[in-house]
Design an enzyme around this catalytic site. Sequence first.
Site, short mmCIF file in Angstrom:
data_model
loop_
_atom_site.label_atom_id
_atom_site.label_comp_id
_atom_site.label_asym_id
_atom_site.label_seq_id
_atom_site.Cartn_x
_atom_site.Cartn_y
_atom_site.Cartn_z
N ARG A 134 0.85 -1.20 0.00
CA ARG A 134 0.00 0.00 0.00
C ARG A 134 0.88 1.24 0.00
NH1 ARG A 134 -5.13 1.12 -1.29
NH2 ARG A 134 -5.89 -0.66 -0.04
N ARG B 52 1.32 -6.83 -9.58
CA ARG B 52 1.81 -6.18 -8.36
C ARG B 52 1.99 -7.17 -7.22
NH1 ARG B 52 -3.25 -3.09 -5.50
NH2 ARG B 52 -4.78 -4.77 -5.70
N HIS C 182 0.00 3.57 -10.30
CA HIS C 182 -0.90 4.05 -9.24
C HIS C 182 -0.11 4.86 -8.21
CE1 HIS C 182 -4.10 4.05 -6.32
NE2 HIS C 182 -4.79 3.09 -6.89
N ASP D 62 -12.49 10.68 -5.88
CA ASP D 62 -12.18 9.59 -6.81
C ASP D 62 -12.70 9.96 -8.18
OD1 ASP D 62 -11.47 7.25 -8.00
OD2 ASP D 62 -12.70 5.94 -6.74
N GLU E 285 -2.54 9.31 -10.95
CA GLU E 285 -2.16 8.10 -11.65
C GLU E 285 -2.16 8.28 -13.17
OE1 GLU E 285 -4.73 4.92 -10.25
OE2 GLU E 285 -5.19 6.12 -8.47
#
Length: 303
Positions: A82, A105, A175, A218, A276
């Site tokens: 994270r 990832r 990201h 978002d 991103e």
Amino acid sequence: MPPAKPALTNSMADAMAGSGEVLAARSEELFQGQPCHRLTLANGDSVLVAQHGAHVVSWVCGGRERLFLSPNSVWDGHTAIRGGIPICFPQFNQRGDLPKHGFVRNLPWALLAAALGDAPSRLSFGLSADESTRAIWSADFEARLRVDLLPAQLCVTLEVRNLGTQALRFTGALHSYLAVSDIAQVRLSGLGGQKEWDSRADMHQTAADSLQCVGPFDRVYSAPSAPMHLDDPLGGLEISNSEGWGDCVVWNPGAAGCAVMSDMTPDAYVHMLCVEAAQVFEPITIAAGGHWSGGQRLRATGA
């Protein structure tokens, strides 16, 4: 794209950067128990990349950390880390049948090469399809990640080659979690006039010239052709996404979002903002034998 032979050294080497001569060094270390590779410039700037996910976990520039990394991240070599710069591939979020944000990832990548003698200093990592990936996604692919370090600059580039006989389609993102002093005091500019989709409200509109991204936030934007600017009292960033990416995602989970994520602290949203380089709506298509690349460049504009 056959695998490159590693060109590794732990010694100091000259690297030309801009108009001056800079010394760079590469080292290997364990970070939170995970094998990592670090590049360090003579001015103190450094980047640290974990082999797990080819995940950039640190970029120190101007004496301070420029990437956010959650202290609650899980470091078991299987779970996504994270913070930092995760690679989302071959799927963005849950917009498909694959695991959330894809699977690369969560896999170990190989260090292919380290270049210290030419500007910029560079680490290159690779991951190829095998039986385990084909069990999740049938594509025959090779992915590489280039991490380039220059004074006050970091550039991360994802490259994908289609090794199969059929067209390959994917979505994804770099990201990037950017460290900020206080989300309430920072502004993001450079997206003004771009198409904006607020995923929380499911609303389509045109982006404002300056965004205050206090969470929960978002939104997906059509990718800007010019750099974006993150203004922070402690020092800003210029953010440039390459033409390979069609979208730009800006995300901050807010207090409510952090509260439901076990790998985030309750106040994490105050100190981070994701900007991103992404492909969200329309998949990228690579013809058989074809190649694609897309990157993001971060340049510090303040101390």
